[in-house]
Design a protein around this motif. Structure first.
Motif, PDB file in Angstrom:
ATOM      1  N   THR A  15      -6.710   8.040  -9.839  1.00 34.88           N
ATOM      2  CA  THR A  15      -6.180   6.989  -8.455  1.00 34.88           C
ATOM      3  C   THR A  15      -7.628   6.600  -8.079  1.00 34.88           C
ATOM      4  O   THR A  15      -8.162   7.229  -6.909  1.00 34.88           O
ATOM      5  N   PRO A  16      -7.629   5.254  -8.311  1.00 31.21           N
ATOM      6  CA  PRO A  16      -9.466   4.297  -8.305  1.00 31.21           C
ATOM      7  C   PRO A  16      -9.765   4.636  -7.094  1.00 31.21           C
ATOM      8  O   PRO A  16      -8.803   4.008  -5.941  1.00 31.21           O
ATOM      9  N   GLU A  17     -10.893   4.224  -6.262  1.00 29.57           N
ATOM     10  CA  GLU A  17     -10.666   4.085  -4.407  1.00 29.57           C
ATOM     11  C   GLU A  17     -10.861   2.795  -4.325  1.00 29.57           C
ATOM     12  O   GLU A  17     -11.340   1.837  -4.902  1.00 29.57           O
ATOM     13  N   ASP A  18     -10.053   2.760  -2.941  1.00 33.73           N
ATOM     14  CA  ASP A  18      -9.645   1.643  -3.136  1.00 33.73           C
ATOM     15  C   ASP A  18     -10.185   0.887  -1.643  1.00 33.73           C
ATOM     16  O   ASP A  18      -9.599   0.997  -0.868  1.00 33.73           O
ATOM     17  N   LYS A  19     -11.262   0.559  -1.841  1.00 34.16           N
ATOM     18  CA  LYS A  19     -12.254   0.270  -0.322  1.00 34.16           C
ATOM     19  C   LYS A  19     -11.632  -1.324   0.271  1.00 34.16           C
ATOM     20  O   LYS A  19     -12.173  -1.474   1.162  1.00 34.16           O
ATOM     21  N   GLU A  20     -10.978  -1.898  -0.814  1.00 33.79           N
ATOM     22  CA  GLU A  20     -10.631  -3.231  -0.353  1.00 33.79           C
ATOM     23  C   GLU A  20      -9.515  -3.068   0.909  1.00 33.79           C
ATOM     24  O   GLU A  20      -8.834  -4.487   1.157  1.00 33.79           O
ATOM     25  N   ALA A  21      -8.596  -2.041   0.573  1.00 32.81           N
ATOM     26  CA  ALA A  21      -6.610  -2.053   0.679  1.00 32.81           C
ATOM     27  C   ALA A  21      -6.895  -2.232   2.269  1.00 32.81           C
ATOM     28  O   ALA A  21      -5.985  -3.236   2.466  1.00 32.81           O
ATOM     29  N   PRO A  22      -7.554  -2.259   3.373  1.00 32.75           N
ATOM     30  CA  PRO A  22      -7.599  -2.676   4.679  1.00 32.75           C
ATOM     31  C   PRO A  22      -7.417  -4.515   4.506  1.00 32.75           C
ATOM     32  O   PRO A  22      -6.801  -4.872   5.726  1.00 32.75           O
ATOM     33  N   ALA A  23      -8.346  -5.052   3.687  1.00 38.48           N
ATOM     34  CA  ALA A  23      -8.520  -6.224   4.072  1.00 38.48           C
ATOM     35  C   ALA A  23      -7.300  -7.148   3.041  1.00 38.48           C
ATOM     36  O   ALA A  23      -6.598  -7.381   3.407  1.00 38.48           O
ATOM     37  N   ARG A  24      -6.814  -5.766   2.100  1.00 39.13           N
ATOM     38  CA  ARG A  24      -5.452  -6.287   1.708  1.00 39.13           C
ATOM     39  C   ARG A  24      -4.295  -6.076   1.890  1.00 39.13           C
ATOM     40  O   ARG A  24      -3.690  -7.215   2.580  1.00 39.13           O
ATOM     41  N   THR A  25      -4.738  -5.428   3.197  1.00 38.30           N
ATOM     42  CA  THR A  25      -3.124  -5.283   4.085  1.00 38.30           C
ATOM     43  C   THR A  25      -2.649  -6.123   4.577  1.00 38.30           C
ATOM     44  O   THR A  25      -1.924  -6.770   5.161  1.00 38.30           O
ATOM     45  N   ARG A  26      -4.378  -6.535   5.720  1.00 36.54           N
ATOM     46  CA  ARG A  26      -3.998  -7.840   6.660  1.00 36.54           C
ATOM     47  C   ARG A  26      -4.173  -9.036   5.871  1.00 36.54           C
ATOM     48  O   ARG A  26      -2.805  -9.650   6.578  1.00 36.54           O
ATOM     49  N   ASN A  60       3.438  -7.084  -8.078  1.00 38.46           N
ATOM     50  CA  ASN A  60       3.467  -5.796  -6.974  1.00 38.46           C
ATOM     51  C   ASN A  60       2.520  -6.413  -6.259  1.00 38.46           C
ATOM     52  O   ASN A  60       1.454  -6.959  -6.665  1.00 38.46           O
ATOM     53  N   PHE A  61       2.812  -5.937  -5.276  1.00 37.53           N
ATOM     54  CA  PHE A  61       1.937  -6.070  -3.965  1.00 37.53           C
ATOM     55  C   PHE A  61       1.181  -4.608  -3.913  1.00 37.53           C
ATOM     56  O   PHE A  61       2.261  -3.874  -3.471  1.00 37.53           O
ATOM     57  N   ILE A  62       0.300  -4.405  -3.526  1.00 41.10           N
ATOM     58  CA  ILE A  62      -0.319  -3.164  -3.492  1.00 41.10           C
ATOM     59  C   ILE A  62      -1.044  -2.939  -1.740  1.00 41.10           C
ATOM     60  O   ILE A  62      -2.124  -4.024  -1.376  1.00 41.10           O
ATOM     61  N   ASP A  63      -0.667  -1.985  -0.417  1.00 40.27           N
ATOM     62  CA  ASP A  63      -1.305  -2.081   0.464  1.00 40.27           C
ATOM     63  C   ASP A  63      -1.978  -0.686   0.680  1.00 40.27           C
ATOM     64  O   ASP A  63      -2.083   0.328  -0.068  1.00 40.27           O
ATOM     65  N   GLU A  64      -2.082   0.085   1.704  1.00 36.91           N
ATOM     66  CA  GLU A  64      -2.753   0.959   2.017  1.00 36.91           C
ATOM     67  C   GLU A  64      -2.552   2.140   2.036  1.00 36.91           C
ATOM     68  O   GLU A  64      -2.386   3.440   1.468  1.00 36.91           O
ATOM     69  N   ASN A  65      -0.926   1.925   2.120  1.00 35.87           N
ATOM     70  CA  ASN A  65       0.119   2.865   1.997  1.00 35.87           C
ATOM     71  C   ASN A  65       0.597   3.134  -0.101  1.00 35.87           C
ATOM     72  O   ASN A  65       1.066   4.313  -0.432  1.00 35.87           O
ATOM     73  N   GLY A  66       1.092   2.285  -0.543  1.00 34.54           N
ATOM     74  CA  GLY A  66       1.953   1.644  -1.683  1.00 34.54           C
ATOM     75  C   GLY A  66       2.337   1.155  -2.064  1.00 34.54           C
ATOM     76  O   GLY A  66       1.088   0.047  -1.632  1.00 34.54           O
ATOM     77  N   GLN A  67       2.523   0.875  -3.435  1.00 37.48           N
ATOM     78  CA  GLN A  67       2.842  -0.335  -3.800  1.00 37.48           C
ATOM     79  C   GLN A  67       4.609  -0.896  -3.489  1.00 37.48           C
ATOM     80  O   GLN A  67       5.827   0.248  -3.226  1.00 37.48           O
ATOM     81  N   PHE A  68       4.634  -2.330  -4.126  1.00 39.11           N
ATOM     82  CA  PHE A  68       5.868  -2.629  -3.333  1.00 39.11           C
ATOM     83  C   PHE A  68       6.294  -3.828  -4.402  1.00 39.11           C
ATOM     84  O   PHE A  68       5.619  -4.999  -4.404  1.00 39.11           O
ATOM     85  N   PHE A  69       7.147  -4.285  -5.398  1.00 41.86           N
ATOM     86  CA  PHE A  69       7.351  -4.269  -6.186  1.00 41.86           C
ATOM     87  C   PHE A  69       8.885  -5.562  -5.647  1.00 41.86           C
ATOM     88  O   PHE A  69       9.637  -5.703  -5.549  1.00 41.86           O
ATOM     89  N   ALA A  70       8.130  -7.082  -4.701  1.00 44.28           N
ATOM     90  CA  ALA A  70       8.279  -7.577  -4.452  1.00 44.28           C
ATOM     91  C   ALA A  70       9.479  -8.655  -5.484  1.00 44.28           C
ATOM     92  O   ALA A  70      10.389  -9.188  -4.911  1.00 44.28           O
ATOM     93  N   GLY A  71       9.538  -8.735  -7.161  1.00 44.05           N
ATOM     94  CA  GLY A  71       9.334  -8.948  -7.798  1.00 44.05           C
ATOM     95  C   GLY A  71      10.059  -8.164  -8.834  1.00 44.05           C
ATOM     96  O   GLY A  71       8.852  -7.490  -9.738  1.00 44.05           O
ATOM     97  N   LEU A  72      10.572  -8.457  -9.516  1.00 42.55           N
ATOM     98  CA  LEU A  72      11.039  -6.493 -10.146  1.00 42.55           C
ATOM     99  C   LEU A  72      12.299  -7.137 -11.211  1.00 42.55           C
ATOM    100  O   LEU A  72      13.583  -7.575 -10.528  1.00 42.55           O
TER     101      LEU A  72
END
Length: 196
Positions: A15-26, A60-72
């Protein structure tokens, strides 16, 4: 944004390193996204599935911990509301999952880090994706996804469609998924002004 392909290791998937994950989560938390299913996103996923003529579609929204399918969207409607989704692999095997998925499953984390659409006509043709757990465990064979990039430049997540059979997406498929992503971003940004 530069994307370095993962180096082979084990199953040829990192899985690629996701340096933007903290900003995305906020940003996701400020928008109230990625923690619960929403009927508007389910309806959007239904529309995606219909347009692409596929059995599976997600917002699909992706934060620091995982993926969440808000629409499925699933072929039998499982996954709506709080019901677990059921994926039926090409061999008929059923796999159940909720709306959450680990970051090392699927292809959306790659789209988020790349910040670009991704079309995989047959995931088995790509060594770095062929070993993904959704290929072996669920039987996904083709994927088409685009990033949801808001006005701040943050990639919030993806819209994607998947099939259990190889699919020739072509330029038309890429154009369609990118247009759908842009449409959803506009609708998401209305949240800040009280819409959607």
């Amino acid at each position: 944004m530069r994307y370095d392909p993962p180096r082979p290791a084990g199953r040829l998937l990192l899985t690629p390193e996701d340096k933007e994950a903290p900003a995305r989560t906020r940003r996701l938390r400020r928008l109230g996204l990625g923690e619960r299913a929403e009927p508007a996103f389910d309806a959007f996923a239904d529309r995606l599935a219909e347009i692409a003529a596929v059995p599976y579609a997600m917002v699909n929204f992706i934060d620091e911990n995982g993926q969440f399918f808000a629409g499925l969207h699933t072929p039998d409607g499982t996954g709506s509301g709080d019901r677990p989704a059921v994926v039926v692999a090409a061999d008929g095997t059923e796999y159940g999952f909720g709306r959450s998925m680990a970051r090392d499953h699927g292809f959306c984390p790659h789209v988020v880090v790349r910040g670009k659409a991704l079309a995989l006509e047959d995931v088995r043709d790509y060594p770095r994706f062929a070993g993904n757990p959704v290929v072996d465990e669920i039987g996904i064979r083709s994927y088409l996804g685009a990033p949801l990039i808001d006005h701040t430049g943050i990639v919030l997540g993806t819209v994607c469609v998947e099939d259990v059979e190889p699919r020739p997406w072509g330029m038309a498929g890429l154009d369609t998924i990118k247009a759908m992503a842009a449409e959803l971003v506009e609708r998401i940004e209305l949240r800040e002004s009280g819409g959607f």
